[in-house]
Design an enzyme around this catalytic site. Structure first.
Site, short mmCIF file in Angstrom:
data_model
loop_
_atom_site.label_atom_id
_atom_site.label_comp_id
_atom_site.label_asym_id
_atom_site.label_seq_id
_atom_site.Cartn_x
_atom_site.Cartn_y
_atom_site.Cartn_z
N GLU A 82 0.84 -1.20 0.00
CA GLU A 82 0.00 0.00 0.00
C GLU A 82 0.88 1.25 0.00
OE1 GLU A 82 -4.38 0.28 1.67
OE2 GLU A 82 -2.96 0.72 3.26
N HIS A 140 7.40 -27.24 1.41
CA HIS A 140 6.60 -28.35 0.90
C HIS A 140 5.46 -27.84 0.03
CE1 HIS A 140 8.77 -31.13 3.54
NE2 HIS A 140 8.87 -30.06 4.30
N LYS A 192 -13.68 1.19 -3.60
CA LYS A 192 -14.74 1.54 -2.65
C LYS A 192 -15.88 2.26 -3.38
CE LYS A 192 -11.87 2.32 1.44
NZ LYS A 192 -11.34 3.36 2.31
O1 LIG Z 1 -8.90 2.25 9.91
P1 LIG Z 1 -9.86 2.52 8.80
O2 LIG Z 1 -10.09 3.99 8.61
O3 LIG Z 1 -11.14 1.77 8.99
O4 LIG Z 1 -9.21 2.04 7.47
C1 LIG Z 1 -8.94 0.70 7.20
C2 LIG Z 1 -8.17 0.60 5.90
O5 LIG Z 1 -8.96 1.24 4.91
C3 LIG Z 1 -8.42 1.48 3.63
O6 LIG Z 1 -8.61 0.42 2.81
C4 LIG Z 1 -7.00 1.94 3.62
O7 LIG Z 1 -6.45 1.76 2.36
C5 LIG Z 1 -6.15 1.24 4.65
O8 LIG Z 1 -4.91 1.88 4.73
C6 LIG Z 1 -6.81 1.26 5.99
O9 LIG Z 1 -5.99 0.63 6.93
#
Ligand SMILES: O=P(O)(O)OC[C@H]1O[C@H](O)[C@H](O)[C@@H](O)[C@@H]1O
EC number: 5.3.1.9
Length: 615
Positions: free
Chosen positions: A394, A423, A528
């Site tokens: 990331e 293995h 998303k």
């Molecule tokens: O901690 P949050 O705000 O719920 O985010 C959870 C995750 O969401 C996203 O996918 C980001 O790319 C991550 O870097 C992050 O850790």
């Protein structure tokens, strides 16, 4: 929760504005004479500019032709001794002798590292190291609060740590009790979070939780209903003595929200009061924070704007679950702080993070042309590669560099553990496509003192593990496959803190070497957004079906008819997938045909919802 107001800045994201394509490679570097690991060709490092077009290195990167072997054991031993790094206070060693970088390469890298070290120094002093999001990057301050650029942050870090320790002491001792548990104390943790809000706590739990922790931990790290049901079912009656920790930096991640809603339903179904057992770890005033405050949850702990999710394991995100499992979190922080100090030196040879970054650059041509296979020979470190996948991929997997050039950077990480993986896929690593370099994580101590025995004369079970590691390292090398070895004496809170800090710094330095922003993740948003669009389309489909199902007689619709009525003919494939998914879950009925032949399908809802029709 300590006040966080005034700490957060937001600024519009700075998008790369231009895409340059500059051909600027000179001839491949010469090989070192004392030690040569003859790659067929490597990109020469470019002049020290911040707009290096690294993607172009692919054009001239080495082929996968089999490399010649270093036959001379004396030369190899000398190289081992020359390059062996040791951190005495941590009992940590780094061996880069099986990576074939040349002396010329090191000289060129030393130049390049000057600006990487400078950028790291500025980052630690509070520069806006994440320019796209206008944020400081302060995970190093979590283990040495005296480094913070603002005194208020120091108090915040220290107060949060104190409150984590006292809250977990009170939970473990039973001073804070679950309201309806017959045992009178909390026995289980259910951690709800995803990405950086899960991977660190998972890795730490697997690596460090004692066999009989004061509280056992489970994770909900997805929006898979069956997975969630499984975790809740496994808790059974112990739901009444479960501390639910909901972790989300942003406080708005859909998977985490869904996990929370599912767990809250389970509490309602069991007649339990969720608020008395719920803890939130999130940024102040996030959706999650406001929910927890309004509903009066048991506790709230802060996450900070200046700590990224993938480097949050030493904030409340990782520390609270760890402390509740009886893990010495101050030792974890101490190990990280020692490693931070060790990786601040600007002497490349004495800086283990810089050595790692240099090896990654050499092995992958500075463009991620080879994957990083992480092989810890210790079961408890199984999740290290998974943890590193997010930290490395990331951070480094970026389309643009800091100057807006298209670079498509990255470094692929995978691996599980040795000797188990021997293995499974080591066959390919040794003899198949040459697209990786390995990192062995070696742990010297096999068992706690006094527990070992010889399962055959002179040989313990741990000796086998040791032999497998060394044998694989040699066998890979003999076939021209490069490897790094990180050795720790034991898996302890201190050494785990140290290896996390080691890789955090290596990623930051490597990002500077290839001129990218390691601290944002713009690509994650696309998935998303697309998911949200699918769910919005599903709502339209349901509304269209509802209307048709309220007719008398009911009007089953073909996929084309649904798509037309949704005003989304171009989305017919997605509509088909939505119907197939809903049908598999008994939420639509098939009047004709079957899902296997989309053209034949006619669909209707089982019942008409008049309220929805006029909504
Ligand atoms: O901690 P949050 O705000 O719920 O985010 C959870 C995750 O969401 C996203 O996918 C980001 O790319 C991550 O870097 C992050 O850790």
């Amino acid at each position: 929760m300590a006040s966080l107001s005034g700490l957060f800045s937001s600024s519009p994201s700075l998008k790369p504005t231009k895409t340059l394509s500059v051909k600027a490679f000179s001839a491949p570097p010469t090989r070192g004479d004392s030690f040569s690991f003859p790659h067929t060709s490597k990109p020469t490092l470019l002049p020290l500019t911040l707009s290096t077009p690294h993607s172009l290195a692919r054009d001239i990167s080495h082929t996968d032709a089999k490399k010649e072997l270093i036959k001379d054991p004396d030369a190899l031993w000398k190289r081992y001794l020359d390059w062996l790094y040791q951190q005495k206070d941590l009992g940590l060693y780094l061996d880069v002798s099986r990576v074939g970088f040349t002396d010329e390469f090191v000289v060129e890298m030393e130049e390049r590292f000057k600006s990487a070290f400078k950028a790291m120094d500025e980052l630690e002093k509070g520069s806006i190291a994440n320019p796209d999001e206008g944020r400081m990057v302060g995970h190093y301050w979590l283990r040495n609060s005296s480094l913070v650029p603002k005194p208020t942050l120091k108090t915040l870090i220290e107060n949060t740590l104190d409150s984590i320790c006292s809250f977990s002491d009170d939970i473990i001792s039973g001073k804070i009790k679950p309201p309806s548990s017959p045992t009178g104390r909390f026995t289980q943790i259910l951690s709800v979070g995803i990405g950086g809000s899960a991977l660190g706590p998972q890795f730490v739990a697997e690596a460090l939780a004692p066999d009989n922790p004061p509280l056992k931990i489970r994770f909900i790290d997805n929006t898979d209903p069956a997975g969630i049901d499984h975790q809740i079912a496994q808790l059974g009656e112990e739901l009444a003595s479960t501390l639910v920790i909901v972790i989300s930096k942003s406080g708005g991640t859909p998977e985490t929200r869904n996990g929370l809603l599912e767990v809250q339903k389970a509490f309602r179904d069991a007649g339990l009061n969720f608020a008395k057992q719920g803890v939130a770890i999130t940024q102040e005033n996030s959706l999650l924070d406001n929910t927890a405050r309004i509903e009066g949850w048991l506790a709230r702990f802060p996450m900070y704007d200046w700590v990224g999710g993938r480097t949050s394991v030493m904030s409340a995100v990782g520390l609270l679950p760890a402390a509740l499992q009886g893990i010495d979190i101050r030792e974890m922080l101490a190990g990280a702080a020692i490693m931070d100090e060790a990786t601040r030196t600007t002497s490349l040879k004495n800086n283990p993070a810089a050595l790692l970054a240099m090896c990654w650059y050499w092995a992958s041509d500075g463009v991620g042309s080879k994957d990083m296979v992480i092989l810890p020979y210790k079961d408890s470190l199984l999740l290290f590669s998974r943890y590193l996948q997010q930290l490395v991929m990331e951070s480094l997997g970026k389309e643009f560099d800091l100057d807006g050039n298209t670079v498509n950077q990255g470094l692929t990480v995978y691996g599980n553990k040795g000797s188990t993986d021997q293995h499974a896929y080591i066959q390919q690593l040794r003899e198949g496509v040459h697209n990786f370099f390995a990192t062995f994580i070696e742990v010297l101590r096999d068992r706690p003192p006094g527990h070992d025995w010889e399962l055959e004369p002179g040989v313990t079970c741990g000796d086998y593990l040791f032999g497998m590691l060394q044998g694989t390292r040699s066998a890979l090398y003999a076939n021209g496959r490069e490897s790094i070895s990180v050795t720790i004496e034991e898996v302890t809170p201190r050494s785990v803190g140290a290896i996390i800090a080691l890789y955090e710094r290596a990623v930051g330095l490597y990002a500077s070497l290839v001129n990218i922003n390691a601290y944002h993740q713009p690509g994650v948003e696309a998935g998303k957004k697309a998911a949200a669009e699918v769910l919005a389309l599903q709502k339209r489909v349901l509304s269209v079906l509802n209307e048709a199902s309220c007719k008398d007689p009911v009007e089953p619709l073909t996929l084309d008819e649904i798509a037309d009525r949704c005003h989304a003919p171009e989305e017919i494939e997605m509509i088909y997938k939505i119907i197939a998914h809903m049908s598999a879950n008994d939420r639509v009925l098939i009047a004709e045909g079957s899902c296997g032949s989309p053209r034949s399908v006619k669909v209707y809802l089982g019942e008409c919802n008049v309220d929805d029709m006029y909504a």
